[in-house]
Scaffold this motif. Structure first.
Motif, mmCIF file in Angstrom:
data_model
loop_
_atom_site.group_PDB
_atom_site.id
_atom_site.type_symbol
_atom_site.label_atom_id
_atom_site.label_comp_id
_atom_site.label_asym_id
_atom_site.label_seq_id
_atom_site.Cartn_x
_atom_site.Cartn_y
_atom_site.Cartn_z
ATOM 1 N N ASP A 36 0.809 -1.217 0.000
ATOM 2 C CA ASP A 36 0.000 0.000 0.000
ATOM 3 C C ASP A 36 0.841 1.265 0.000
ATOM 4 N N ASP A 37 2.144 1.135 0.221
ATOM 5 C CA ASP A 37 3.032 2.296 0.285
ATOM 6 C C ASP A 37 3.992 2.260 -0.900
ATOM 7 N N GLY A 38 4.061 3.345 -1.631
ATOM 8 C CA GLY A 38 4.872 3.370 -2.843
ATOM 9 C C GLY A 38 6.364 3.309 -2.622
ATOM 10 N N ARG A 39 6.796 3.440 -1.365
ATOM 11 C CA ARG A 39 8.236 3.425 -1.104
ATOM 12 C C ARG A 39 8.817 2.028 -1.055
ATOM 13 N N TYR A 111 15.029 -3.636 14.921
ATOM 14 C CA TYR A 111 14.164 -4.580 15.637
ATOM 15 C C TYR A 111 12.823 -3.910 15.916
ATOM 16 N N LEU A 112 11.760 -4.482 15.375
ATOM 17 C CA LEU A 112 10.408 -3.999 15.631
ATOM 18 C C LEU A 112 9.669 -4.996 16.516
ATOM 19 N N VAL A 113 8.897 -4.480 17.454
ATOM 20 C CA VAL A 113 8.098 -5.323 18.334
ATOM 21 C C VAL A 113 6.654 -5.306 17.839
ATOM 22 N N HIS A 114 6.071 -6.477 17.652
ATOM 23 C CA HIS A 114 4.682 -6.562 17.199
ATOM 24 C C HIS A 114 3.775 -5.730 18.094
ATOM 25 N N ARG A 115 2.795 -5.080 17.466
ATOM 26 C CA ARG A 115 1.808 -4.232 18.136
ATOM 27 C C ARG A 115 2.416 -2.944 18.684
ATOM 28 N N GLN A 116 3.633 -2.622 18.290
ATOM 29 C CA GLN A 116 4.251 -1.361 18.707
ATOM 30 C C GLN A 116 4.599 -0.490 17.500
ATOM 31 N N PHE A 117 3.964 -0.765 16.348
ATOM 32 C CA PHE A 117 4.215 0.069 15.184
ATOM 33 C C PHE A 117 2.966 0.142 14.310
ATOM 34 N N SER A 118 2.826 1.281 13.636
ATOM 35 C CA SER A 118 1.726 1.482 12.693
ATOM 36 C C SER A 118 2.208 1.110 11.292
ATOM 37 N N ALA A 119 1.308 1.193 10.325
ATOM 38 C CA ALA A 119 1.679 0.911 8.934
ATOM 39 C C ALA A 119 2.760 1.876 8.466
ATOM 40 N N VAL A 120 2.595 3.157 8.794
ATOM 41 C CA VAL A 120 3.592 4.160 8.392
ATOM 42 C C VAL A 120 4.930 3.882 9.058
ATOM 43 N N GLU A 121 4.896 3.524 10.334
ATOM 44 C CA GLU A 121 6.136 3.240 11.062
ATOM 45 C C GLU A 121 6.834 2.006 10.501
ATOM 46 N N LEU A 122 6.049 1.016 10.077
ATOM 47 C CA LEU A 122 6.640 -0.180 9.477
ATOM 48 C C LEU A 122 7.418 0.176 8.225
ATOM 49 N N VAL A 123 6.800 0.918 7.326
ATOM 50 C CA VAL A 123 7.468 1.285 6.076
ATOM 51 C C VAL A 123 8.663 2.191 6.351
ATOM 52 N N THR A 124 8.508 3.117 7.290
ATOM 53 C CA THR A 124 9.618 3.997 7.656
ATOM 54 C C THR A 124 10.802 3.188 8.155
ATOM 55 N N ALA A 125 10.534 2.168 8.961
ATOM 56 C CA ALA A 125 11.598 1.312 9.480
ATOM 57 C C ALA A 125 12.270 0.522 8.360
ATOM 58 N N VAL A 126 11.488 0.039 7.405
ATOM 59 C CA VAL A 126 12.046 -0.714 6.276
ATOM 60 C C VAL A 126 12.947 0.189 5.430
ATOM 61 N N VAL A 127 12.481 1.404 5.153
ATOM 62 C CA VAL A 127 13.272 2.338 4.355
ATOM 63 C C VAL A 127 14.561 2.705 5.096
ATOM 64 N N ALA A 128 14.449 2.957 6.402
ATOM 65 C CA ALA A 128 15.635 3.282 7.202
ATOM 66 C C ALA A 128 16.622 2.119 7.195
ATOM 67 N N THR A 129 16.115 0.904 7.295
ATOM 68 C CA THR A 129 16.972 -0.284 7.270
ATOM 69 C C THR A 129 17.716 -0.394 5.956
ATOM 70 N N ALA A 130 17.019 -0.130 4.848
ATOM 71 C CA ALA A 130 17.660 -0.179 3.528
ATOM 72 C C ALA A 130 18.800 0.815 3.430
ATOM 73 N N GLN A 131 18.684 1.920 4.173
ATOM 74 C CA GLN A 131 19.725 2.954 4.166
ATOM 75 C C GLN A 131 20.796 2.711 5.213
ATOM 76 N N GLY A 132 20.667 1.584 5.929
ATOM 77 C CA GLY A 132 21.659 1.250 6.939
ATOM 78 C C GLY A 132 21.485 1.971 8.255
ATOM 79 N N GLN A 133 20.297 2.564 8.476
ATOM 80 C CA GLN A 133 20.037 3.309 9.707
ATOM 81 C C GLN A 133 19.307 2.422 10.706
ATOM 82 N N PRO A 134 19.855 2.247 11.908
ATOM 83 C CA PRO A 134 19.198 1.407 12.918
ATOM 84 C C PRO A 134 17.820 1.941 13.265
#
Length: 229
Positions: A36-39, A111-134
């Motif tokens: 659902d997110d274009g990123r 590291y993401l904990v289930h039920r502690q992130f929204s859809a936006v936060e999930l994608v933000t974390a994935v994008v940050a991970t791709a950039q090597g940002q913890p």
């Protein structure tokens, strides 16, 4: 449906993601959120970590979204192998100190904990991970801080844990940004809050932690032996 193109609707390079999750409902839910997110671009899925490495070699993802699962030792071995192929963002049921500490040591970027992130936060974390940002969920950060403190804390320092436990989830999120060196305006933008609201959160954090400065709050957050004032 899994897409194989490399660009999003704006023509930008999308982050290629492989989802590894044994629960079918959760796996499909994660894939739906990512699609659902274009990123992000889901290039594959695997039911368990036993197939993850082969799928990663086949699909060449930028990021593997990886449910650590059990048994933990075998999952960590798979994670170590995956981290040699691409960056890995771990999903955990609980932000236990042992899990967070171990996954970072063997090569996970976040590291993401289930039920502690929204859809936006999930994608933000994935994008940050791709950039090597913890990227860590607030619960994972607290667990990691507890792990650090456990190695250095004496009985006389136990009240620090009690003070940290007073913070609300939003205050934990603000404290996470403070520990990353971000200013109040930066935090306001990241959390979609006004600067006044962020300032109020910071003041409440100081009061609950019984400190008087950012340096003191970060020192306590990271488990330092002495609180600077």
């Amino acid at each position: 449906m899994i897409d194989e193109t490399n660009t999003n609707e704006a023509g930008a390079q999308a982050v290629r993601v492989l989802v590894v999750e044994d629960d079918l409902v959760i796996r499909k839910g994660l894939i739906s959120l990512l699609l659902d997110d274009g990123r992000t671009l889901v290039v594959g899925e695997a039911q368990n970590w036993r197939h993850a490495a082969a799928m990663a070699q086949l699909r060449s993802p930028d990021v593997v979204l990886f449910n650590l699962g059990v048994p933990l030792l075998e999952g960590l071995q798979a994670l170590a192998e995956l981290s040699q192929l691409c960056r890995v963002l771990v999903l955990g049921a609980d932000g236990t100190a042992f899990d967070v500490d171990q996954v970072l040591q063997v090569g996970a970027t976040g590291y993401l904990v289930h039920r502690q992130f929204s859809a936006v936060e999930l994608v933000t974390a994935v994008v940050a991970t791709a950039q090597g940002q913890p990227h860590l969920s607030p619960g994972a950060i607290v667990a990691l801080a507890q792990r650090i403190r456990s190695a250095h804390t004496t009985r006389s320092e136990l009240p620090r844990s009690a003070r940290m436990g007073r913070l609300s989830r939003r205050e934990l999120e603000v404290m996470d940004h403070i520990a990353r060196g971000r200013s109040n305006p930066d935090i306001a933008q990241a959390l979609f809050l006004s600067e006044k609201t962020v300032k109020n959160h910071v003041n409440r954090i100081y009061a609950k932690l019984q400190v008087h400065s950012r340096a003191a709050a970060v020192s306590l957050w990271l488990g330092a032996a002495v609180d600077p004032v």
